[in-house]
Design a protein around this motif. Structure first.
Motif, short mmCIF file in Angstrom:
data_model
loop_
_atom_site.label_atom_id
_atom_site.label_comp_id
_atom_site.label_asym_id
_atom_site.label_seq_id
_atom_site.Cartn_x
_atom_site.Cartn_y
_atom_site.Cartn_z
N UNK A 178 4.28 -5.99 16.73
CA UNK A 178 5.27 -6.44 15.74
C UNK A 178 4.65 -7.47 14.80
N UNK A 179 3.91 -8.44 15.35
CA UNK A 179 3.27 -9.46 14.50
C UNK A 179 2.23 -8.82 13.59
N UNK A 180 1.47 -7.88 14.10
CA UNK A 180 0.49 -7.17 13.26
C UNK A 180 1.19 -6.41 12.14
N UNK A 181 2.29 -5.76 12.45
CA UNK A 181 3.09 -5.04 11.46
C UNK A 181 3.60 -6.02 10.39
N UNK A 182 4.04 -7.19 10.84
CA UNK A 182 4.53 -8.19 9.88
C UNK A 182 3.41 -8.65 8.96
N UNK A 183 2.21 -8.83 9.49
CA UNK A 183 1.07 -9.20 8.64
C UNK A 183 0.86 -8.15 7.55
N UNK A 184 0.80 -6.89 7.95
CA UNK A 184 0.57 -5.81 6.99
C UNK A 184 1.72 -5.72 5.99
N UNK A 185 2.93 -5.86 6.46
CA UNK A 185 4.10 -5.77 5.59
C UNK A 185 4.11 -6.89 4.55
N UNK A 186 3.81 -8.09 5.00
CA UNK A 186 3.81 -9.22 4.07
C UNK A 186 2.72 -9.07 3.01
N UNK A 187 1.53 -8.67 3.42
CA UNK A 187 0.46 -8.46 2.44
C UNK A 187 0.81 -7.33 1.48
N UNK A 188 1.46 -6.29 1.97
CA UNK A 188 1.89 -5.18 1.10
C UNK A 188 2.92 -5.67 0.09
N UNK A 189 3.84 -6.53 0.51
CA UNK A 189 4.83 -7.09 -0.42
C UNK A 189 4.17 -7.95 -1.49
N UNK A 190 3.17 -8.70 -1.10
CA UNK A 190 2.44 -9.51 -2.08
C UNK A 190 1.68 -8.62 -3.05
N UNK A 191 1.11 -7.52 -2.55
CA UNK A 191 0.44 -6.56 -3.43
C UNK A 191 1.41 -5.99 -4.46
N UNK A 192 2.64 -5.69 -4.02
CA UNK A 192 3.66 -5.18 -4.95
C UNK A 192 3.95 -6.21 -6.04
N UNK A 193 4.09 -7.47 -5.65
CA UNK A 193 4.35 -8.52 -6.63
C UNK A 193 3.18 -8.67 -7.60
N UNK A 194 1.98 -8.63 -7.08
CA UNK A 194 0.79 -8.74 -7.94
C UNK A 194 0.76 -7.59 -8.93
N UNK A 195 1.07 -6.39 -8.45
CA UNK A 195 1.07 -5.22 -9.34
C UNK A 195 2.11 -5.37 -10.45
N UNK A 196 3.31 -5.80 -10.09
CA UNK A 196 4.38 -5.96 -11.09
C UNK A 196 4.02 -7.05 -12.10
N UNK A 197 3.54 -8.18 -11.60
CA UNK A 197 3.22 -9.30 -12.50
C UNK A 197 1.97 -9.04 -13.33
N UNK A 198 1.15 -8.10 -12.93
CA UNK A 198 -0.08 -7.78 -13.68
C UNK A 198 0.19 -6.84 -14.85
N UNK A 199 1.37 -6.24 -14.88
CA UNK A 199 1.72 -5.35 -15.99
C UNK A 199 1.79 -6.15 -17.29
#
Length: 154
Positions: A13-34
């Motif tokens: 579960x903690x490993x999943x949370x790490x991956x999920x959080x980094x994926x959410x940050x990637x989404x934000x980076x992608x949106x803000x980079x537009x």
């Protein structure tokens, strides 16, 4: 992004949370980079969720996991707690930057947060989670599983 359904076992579960959080940050980076910078209301919601998710995750580690793995060594756990505080300093600036509508600075802070979290997560995964799987008894794993199941980000 990892599966929407988190694993039941605590370390997975903690490993999943790490991956999920980094994926959410990637989404934000992608949106803000537009070039358009994205919809600020959508960005605000994503930032709010990511910050609350991260706070819950780090609180879970400190309150539930770290006390059970003290054999790893208090110096390491103390260092990880300091890193948690440093990461919170970065994440605490995000709502302010959103209010100022400073998308460039917001993007830079989210990229910094992702770098810091990636390094921090790597340490936890290699120095704590692996050892925790060796140390924890089945009863301790069950207790963690129950505590993790009662948490809520929403």
């Amino acid at each position: 992004m990892p599966s929407d359904l988190p694993p039941v076992q605590p370390i997975e579960r903690l490993l999943w949370e790490h991956k999920s959080l980094l994926a959410r940050l990637d989404e934000l980076i992608e949106v803000l980079s537009r070039p358009s910078g994205g919809n600020l209301l959508q960005v605000d919601r994503k930032v709010d969720f990511a910050v609350r998710f991260m706070e819950l995750h780090q609180e879970t580690e400190e309150r539930f996991l770290f006390p059970l793995v003290y054999e790893i060594g208090n110096p390491l756990l103390a260092e990880l707690r300091v890193e948690h505080r440093e990461i919170f300093k970065i994440s605490d600036s995000l709502p302010v930057l959103l209010q100022l509508k400073d998308q460039k600075q917001l993007l830079q802070r989210i990229e910094m947060l992702k770098r810091e979290l990636s390094a921090h997560f790597s340490r936890e995964e290699t120095k704590v989670f692996v050892k925790a799987q060796e140390f924890l008894s089945p009863a301790q794993v069950d207790i963690l599983r129950i505590k993790f199941a009662t948490r809520s980000v929403a």
